[in-house]
Design an enzyme around this catalytic site. Structure first.
Site, PDB file in Angstrom:
ATOM      1  N   ASP A  15       2.154  21.273   6.106  1.00  0.00           N
ATOM      2  CA  ASP A  15       2.718  22.597   5.822  1.00  0.00           C
ATOM      3  C   ASP A  15       1.621  23.652   5.753  1.00  0.00           C
ATOM      4  O   ASP A  15       1.793  24.769   6.235  1.00  0.00           O
ATOM      5  CB  ASP A  15       3.530  22.547   4.524  1.00  0.00           C
ATOM      6  CG  ASP A  15       4.738  21.643   4.683  1.00  0.00           C
ATOM      7  OD1 ASP A  15       5.542  21.916   5.602  1.00  0.00           O
ATOM      8  OD2 ASP A  15       4.861  20.642   3.966  1.00  0.00           O
ATOM      9  N   GLU A  24       4.686   9.540   2.887  1.00  0.00           N
ATOM     10  CA  GLU A  24       3.605  10.040   3.761  1.00  0.00           C
ATOM     11  C   GLU A  24       2.244   9.775   3.126  1.00  0.00           C
ATOM     12  O   GLU A  24       1.288   9.392   3.810  1.00  0.00           O
ATOM     13  CB  GLU A  24       3.795  11.539   4.011  1.00  0.00           C
ATOM     14  CG  GLU A  24       4.976  11.827   4.922  1.00  0.00           C
ATOM     15  CD  GLU A  24       5.341  13.297   5.012  1.00  0.00           C
ATOM     16  OE1 GLU A  24       5.977  13.675   6.005  1.00  0.00           O
ATOM     17  OE2 GLU A  24       5.019  14.074   4.098  1.00  0.00           O
ATOM     18  N   ASP A  49       0.804  12.802  11.559  1.00  0.00           N
ATOM     19  CA  ASP A  49       1.841  13.495  10.794  1.00  0.00           C
ATOM     20  C   ASP A  49       1.601  15.001  10.886  1.00  0.00           C
ATOM     21  O   ASP A  49       0.535  15.453  11.328  1.00  0.00           O
ATOM     22  CB  ASP A  49       1.765  13.020   9.328  1.00  0.00           C
ATOM     23  CG  ASP A  49       3.067  13.221   8.567  1.00  0.00           C
ATOM     24  OD1 ASP A  49       3.942  13.973   9.045  1.00  0.00           O
ATOM     25  OD2 ASP A  49       3.202  12.638   7.483  1.00  0.00           O
ATOM     26  N   LYS A  63       1.701  19.071   1.868  1.00  0.00           N
ATOM     27  CA  LYS A  63       2.737  18.406   2.654  1.00  0.00           C
ATOM     28  C   LYS A  63       3.982  18.209   1.805  1.00  0.00           C
ATOM     29  O   LYS A  63       3.952  18.338   0.594  1.00  0.00           O
ATOM     30  CB  LYS A  63       2.234  17.036   3.139  1.00  0.00           C
ATOM     31  CG  LYS A  63       1.297  17.165   4.329  1.00  0.00           C
ATOM     32  CD  LYS A  63       0.926  15.813   4.923  1.00  0.00           C
ATOM     33  CE  LYS A  63       2.063  14.911   5.296  1.00  0.00           C
ATOM     34  NZ  LYS A  63       3.041  15.481   6.229  1.00  0.00           N
ATOM     35  N   THR A  81       6.693  12.669   9.490  1.00  0.00           N
ATOM     36  CA  THR A  81       8.047  13.236   9.389  1.00  0.00           C
ATOM     37  C   THR A  81       7.989  14.741   9.647  1.00  0.00           C
ATOM     38  O   THR A  81       7.025  15.399   9.258  1.00  0.00           O
ATOM     39  CB  THR A  81       8.607  12.950   7.980  1.00  0.00           C
ATOM     40  OG1 THR A  81       8.784  11.533   7.856  1.00  0.00           O
ATOM     41  CG2 THR A  81       9.938  13.646   7.743  1.00  0.00           C
ATOM     42  N   THR A  93       6.923  18.558  13.968  1.00  0.00           N
ATOM     43  CA  THR A  93       5.704  18.329  14.755  1.00  0.00           C
ATOM     44  C   THR A  93       5.490  16.832  14.966  1.00  0.00           C
ATOM     45  O   THR A  93       5.148  16.395  16.074  1.00  0.00           O
ATOM     46  CB  THR A  93       4.480  18.957  14.052  1.00  0.00           C
ATOM     47  OG1 THR A  93       4.857  20.215  13.490  1.00  0.00           O
ATOM     48  CG2 THR A  93       3.351  19.184  15.036  1.00  0.00           C
ATOM     49  N   LYS A 108      -0.561  26.814  10.664  1.00  0.00           N
ATOM     50  CA  LYS A 108      -0.792  25.861   9.570  1.00  0.00           C
ATOM     51  C   LYS A 108      -2.160  25.981   8.901  1.00  0.00           C
ATOM     52  O   LYS A 108      -2.302  25.607   7.739  1.00  0.00           O
ATOM     53  CB  LYS A 108      -0.586  24.427  10.077  1.00  0.00           C
ATOM     54  CG  LYS A 108       0.770  24.165  10.723  1.00  0.00           C
ATOM     55  CD  LYS A 108       1.904  24.217   9.734  1.00  0.00           C
ATOM     56  CE  LYS A 108       3.252  24.052  10.400  1.00  0.00           C
ATOM     57  NZ  LYS A 108       4.109  23.071   9.835  1.00  0.00           N
TER      58      LYS A 108
HETATM   59  C1  5RP Z   1       7.470  16.325   5.658  1.00  0.00           C
HETATM   60  C2  5RP Z   1       6.179  16.997   5.913  1.00  0.00           C
HETATM   61  C3  5RP Z   1       6.022  17.646   7.242  1.00  0.00           C
HETATM   62  O1  5RP Z   1       4.991  17.016   7.918  1.00  0.00           O
HETATM   63  C4  5RP Z   1       5.703  19.081   7.040  1.00  0.00           C
HETATM   64  O2  5RP Z   1       6.755  19.662   6.288  1.00  0.00           O
HETATM   65  C5  5RP Z   1       5.542  19.819   8.369  1.00  0.00           C
HETATM   66  O3  5RP Z   1       6.779  19.851   9.019  1.00  0.00           O
HETATM   67  P1  5RP Z   1       6.952  20.561  10.420  1.00  0.00           P
HETATM   68  O4  5RP Z   1       6.131  19.796  11.392  1.00  0.00           O
HETATM   69  O5  5RP Z   1       8.428  20.488  10.702  1.00  0.00           O
HETATM   70  O6  5RP Z   1       6.466  21.987  10.261  1.00  0.00           O
HETATM   71  O7  5RP Z   1       5.281  17.016   5.115  1.00  0.00           O
HETATM   72  O8  5RP Z   1       7.544  15.845   4.343  1.00  0.00           O
END
Ligand code: 5RP
Length: 223
Positions: free
Chosen positions: A83, A102, A80, A93, A28, A31, A120
């Site tokens: 963060d 997740e 996935d 995450k 989710t 990315t 990241k």
């Molecule tokens: C969602 C997550 C996402 O993978 C995480 O927030 C990274 O998001 P993004 O790819 O938009 O930076 O853990 O629950």
């Protein structure tokens, strides 16, 4: 290279790992969305489990065979976003609120590959507030407990009301600034009544595909 270009690069690199017939866990966030898009661009329409309603809607729209965990006995590969992630591939995450699904999907996947842009990878975890998913009934108790641990924490809001996860829970964002010992915090949170999931992902990620100096770099979890 823009953040969006970086996300597309790692998304495509992860999609290149997918072989026809593989069952997938779909992450989710922005990315993970690039990964899903790259799968579709390769002409793949895999059987998959989605880690959020938003991802399920996107995957169904692309013609993927989205099923539940009751149907899928085995997930070959989950991809996935994160963060924050450190060199041990311990991650935070849940910025998108999907941490519980997740973590469940990652925990039953044969291989877990996460992807991220050059923001990241961190030396130490904790600048990004740790998402902690709680039963609404227990939220004030958990808030007090987290404050006792020294983190400024707040209930995540959406349109002025508590954000509600796909599982029907609330999320506390806990700003530790620095998480000295992720293993200790993991145990402590797991033992706290009312906490149903938290965003520390330990010993779950096999490989990270990250952008560094314009290239996709693979980091494996140290054994
Ligand atoms: C969602 C997550 C996402 O993978 C995480 O927030 C990274 O998001 P993004 O790819 O938009 O930076 O853990 O629950």
């Amino acid at each position: 290279m823009s953040q969006q270009d970086q996300k597309e690069r790692v998304g495509k690199a992860a999609a290149d790992l997918v072989e026809s017939g593989m069952t997938l866990g779909l992450g989710t966030g922005s990315t993970a969305t690039c990964f899903i898009q790259a799968l579709a661009e390769r002409g793949l329409r895999p059987r998959c489990v989605a880690t959020s309603e938003a991802t399920a809607v996107m995957a169904l729209g692309l013609g993927f065979d989205v099923v539940g965990l009751d149907v899928l006995s085995k997930i070959d590969l989950t991809v996935d976003g994160v963060d924050e992630v450190d060199a041990n591939l311990t991650a935070i995450k849940g910025g998108g609120g999907a941490l519980m699904r997740e973590k469940i999907v990652a925990s039953i996947s044969e291989t877990v590959v996460y992807i991220g842009d050059d923001t990241k990878l961190v030396d130490r975890l904790g600048k990004f507030p740790l998402p902690i998913e709680v039963s609404p009934f227990a939220s004030s108790v958990v808030l007090r407990k987290i404050s006792d641990l020294g983190a400024k924490s707040e209930i995540r809001l959406q349109d002025g009301k508590p954000f509600v996860s796909d599982e029907g829970h609330w999320i506390i964002d806990a700003a530790f600034e620095l998480i000295e010992d992720p293993y200790e915090l993991d145990v402590l949170l797991n033992m706290t009544p009312g906490v149903v999931a938290h965003g520390l992902f330990i010993d779950l990620i096999d490989r990270m595909l990250l952008m560094q100096n314009g290239d996709v770099v693979a980091l494996d979890r140290p054994q």
